[in-house]
Design a protein around this motif. Sequence first.
Motif, PDB file in Angstrom:
ATOM      1  N   UNK A  15      87.700  37.255  58.392  1.00 38.66           N
ATOM      2  CA  UNK A  15      89.016  37.824  58.638  1.00 38.66           C
ATOM      3  C   UNK A  15      89.516  37.506  60.036  1.00 38.66           C
ATOM      4  N   UNK A  16      88.617  37.529  60.996  1.00 36.16           N
ATOM      5  CA  UNK A  16      89.036  37.194  62.365  1.00 36.16           C
ATOM      6  C   UNK A  16      89.537  35.752  62.426  1.00 36.16           C
ATOM      7  N   UNK A  17      88.831  34.848  61.763  1.00 34.37           N
ATOM      8  CA  UNK A  17      89.223  33.439  61.752  1.00 34.37           C
ATOM      9  C   UNK A  17      90.534  33.246  60.999  1.00 34.37           C
ATOM     10  N   UNK A  18      90.678  33.953  59.860  1.00 30.87           N
ATOM     11  CA  UNK A  18      91.896  33.822  59.063  1.00 30.87           C
ATOM     12  C   UNK A  18      93.121  34.311  59.844  1.00 30.87           C
ATOM     13  N   UNK A  19      92.978  35.457  60.508  1.00 34.12           N
ATOM     14  CA  UNK A  19      94.110  35.969  61.292  1.00 34.12           C
ATOM     15  C   UNK A  19      94.500  34.991  62.390  1.00 34.12           C
ATOM     16  N   UNK A  20      93.510  34.419  63.041  1.00 34.23           N
ATOM     17  CA  UNK A  20      93.792  33.476  64.117  1.00 34.23           C
ATOM     18  C   UNK A  20      94.497  32.232  63.586  1.00 34.23           C
ATOM     19  N   UNK A  21      94.060  31.743  62.421  1.00 33.15           N
ATOM     20  CA  UNK A  21      94.624  30.509  61.866  1.00 33.15           C
ATOM     21  C   UNK A  21      96.047  30.700  61.357  1.00 33.15           C
ATOM     22  N   UNK A  22      96.372  31.913  60.890  1.00 37.59           N
ATOM     23  CA  UNK A  22      97.671  32.119  60.252  1.00 37.59           C
ATOM     24  C   UNK A  22      98.673  32.862  61.118  1.00 37.59           C
ATOM     25  N   UNK A  23      98.250  33.290  62.322  1.00 37.31           N
ATOM     26  CA  UNK A  23      99.102  34.148  63.146  1.00 37.31           C
ATOM     27  C   UNK A  23     100.487  33.533  63.381  1.00 37.31           C
ATOM     28  N   UNK A  24     100.535  32.267  63.702  1.00 39.70           N
ATOM     29  CA  UNK A  24     101.830  31.658  64.028  1.00 39.70           C
ATOM     30  C   UNK A  24     102.101  30.386  63.234  1.00 39.70           C
ATOM     31  N   UNK A  25     101.251  30.089  62.265  1.00 36.82           N
ATOM     32  CA  UNK A  25     101.391  28.846  61.510  1.00 36.82           C
ATOM     33  C   UNK A  25     101.711  29.176  60.058  1.00 36.82           C
ATOM     34  N   UNK A  26     102.961  29.059  59.674  1.00 32.07           N
ATOM     35  CA  UNK A  26     103.380  29.424  58.320  1.00 32.07           C
ATOM     36  C   UNK A  26     103.017  28.368  57.282  1.00 32.07           C
TER      37      UNK A  26
END
Length: 725
Positions: A80-91
């Motif tokens: 989840x930490x990795x997923x949040x980081x990857x999707x935070x600003x990249x739609x």
Amino acid sequence: MPHTSNYIDSQVAILYASQTGNAESISYNIYEDAVKRGFSASWHVLDDYEKFKFNELRTVVFVVSTTGDGDPPDNSARFWRVLRKATRSNTSAYSHLRFTILGLGDTNYSNFCNTAQRLDKQLLAAGATAFYPKGLADDATGLEETVEPWIDGLWPALAQVAQCSQQDVDQATDQLSKLDVSTDAQEPEATKVQISQPLLLDFQHMAQLTSITGVPRASAPVCSVVYVDEKSPRDISSGAVDMVSCPPWYKDLLNSNCNDPSLTPFISTIVSAKQITAPEALKRTLVMDLELSDTDSQHVKGCWRAGDAFNIYAPNDTALVAAIIAKLGIKAHDAQRPLHLEKKDAKMELPAHLRRFTTAAASIQDILLWSVDLSSLPRKPLLRALAEYCSENSDRQRLLYLCSKQGLKTFEALRAHMPTILDLLHAFPSCTPPPERLIELLPPLAPRSYSICNAPQMDATKWRIAFNVVEYELEIEDPFSRSEDSSSAAPALHRVSRRGVCTPWLEQLAKSGSKSRILVAKRPNLNAFHLPALADIPQRPVLMVGPGTGVAPFIGFLEQRFKELQQSADAAPFTWLFFGCRSSVLDYLFKADIQQFVDNKTLSRLSVCFSRDSDARAQLAAEKYVQDAMLKHADEIADLMLNQNALLFVCGDAKGMGKDVNDALATIVCMYAAKHPHIIPSLLESLPKSKLPVDLDASQLSKAQALQVLMQWSVQKRYVRDLWA
């Protein structure tokens, strides 16, 4: 990279996140079926995202459960930490991904299937495409009601996006879902097996059937046994309690690599234990101290706080294991012989909890003791597989009937018994699966979690826990107690005794008088169930609600606050504890500790409730339940939460107390808003616009809107809950 709708993938990944083993077991069944249907599939736990290169996957089936107050399982925390980081600003981070999700949850919790809902929302927001609608299964009504039809619909949808070498999948599936069960002219007798825990199941309706439908596909065996030498491990065949406190392979767990070193398992020593309820109390509650030695637990020193919890690796009951070994006809010598497990099919992975035994030797006895759950609720794939190992046709037919659509009521009656695998083997006496087949069918034995009820500020060298010894009776309706002339009479009740896995074992270790060493591991505190440091919230009020053993972490909170106040010149901020028990005499947990916190001004206010002590309620003007006490002080609680930015912590049972407290709190917000309507616009303004109803009336606050306010407080970590089923 081609657009997601224009390609057929050659690979399918089945990924899971599981706390108790349900999601893991269901995902493995999907993986197993996918391989048999001709898909090139792989199966992984989410936290292994680096190993299976999640960011490169294109077609994924997720099976995820929800734990605590809407939290993801522990074995997906890093994902989840990795997923949040990857999707935070990249739609468009996952525009290459096609996915579907099966979520497991429980509507007794307010955040139903929150892990699945969050995952779906986050992937869609990052450009991923759902190739099949998500399924949300409710454990409160029975997971199978959603899981089975969802899986049935998965295969044609998956065949549209992934290569499948098997032809006529739909036709094969239809043939496998209908099995002819010819009944004899004579009506089969109802099963009523006389064992210590009989299963009262009525199969008389089978006599009216010529076929049954909806039976799941029988899974094929995936592992075989190779004995390595004649060396014998411990003998538990006598059924005597064995005081061995760690699995034989515990050193592998101590050396396991973990991204967060503080979560690595270690050995802890039980240094004291005492019962803190009276002998006449309905439940026995023990307080136990575990020593954090410098040699074994250095990695957790300074890395834990009041409010944290930890896992205990407990074994199944040794007498139960010995009885299963005897029922399977395994000789004592063979039960103790070291062995390796090998894959029968190179394309099929073994279940995750059995993979260590492909390289490390263990005995069937130890695998049954430490690795598989012998008491988990039976699922249809298990019953379907057991049907293949019945020498008597009547046993086979009844097991198939339990798996069928027509046998749903009987299947639910079976699960109401909460049977062990031994109960099943006795109920169908001709069923004798090979031991390696049984262990691959059973879910993993998950460690049990307990809240720490002390603070490191008082003593950083020990963890203290409080637990009820789980022993209880189920009341099961006896379907054979009604006669034809008295159909209106209530059926007789049959009592079934059950025990927990971990707490009776801990009690037995405590009674042994020796300082037993057990395997433990700190759990990630995903919902931030911590009391902020006094320096960070110098005058912020704190409310705590914890009936029964739910009070345990708040003892740690108050220890932390007491030490902080000793080092501060500021006045103590307002703290209020709502505690509930049955009796003022029999089970008032931590009474002396709580009173001491009141006396030294650490605890500003105490509201104690007594559910089965009317004399104490009358004498002390106390309420019956904690939610009643909250409603009694509704205006004060609302003022603290709405006007003074208070923090509210709730700990305890989710199905009863947790739900009732949440409803009471929503009622409190509505009552306060009715008295002070000027606050309603600001409350509604704080809510996400997508949550507001179309016909918004700012002159009153509905219960639904109040619940949304609570959800917003939860997001802001002002309303934090640590709940369990």
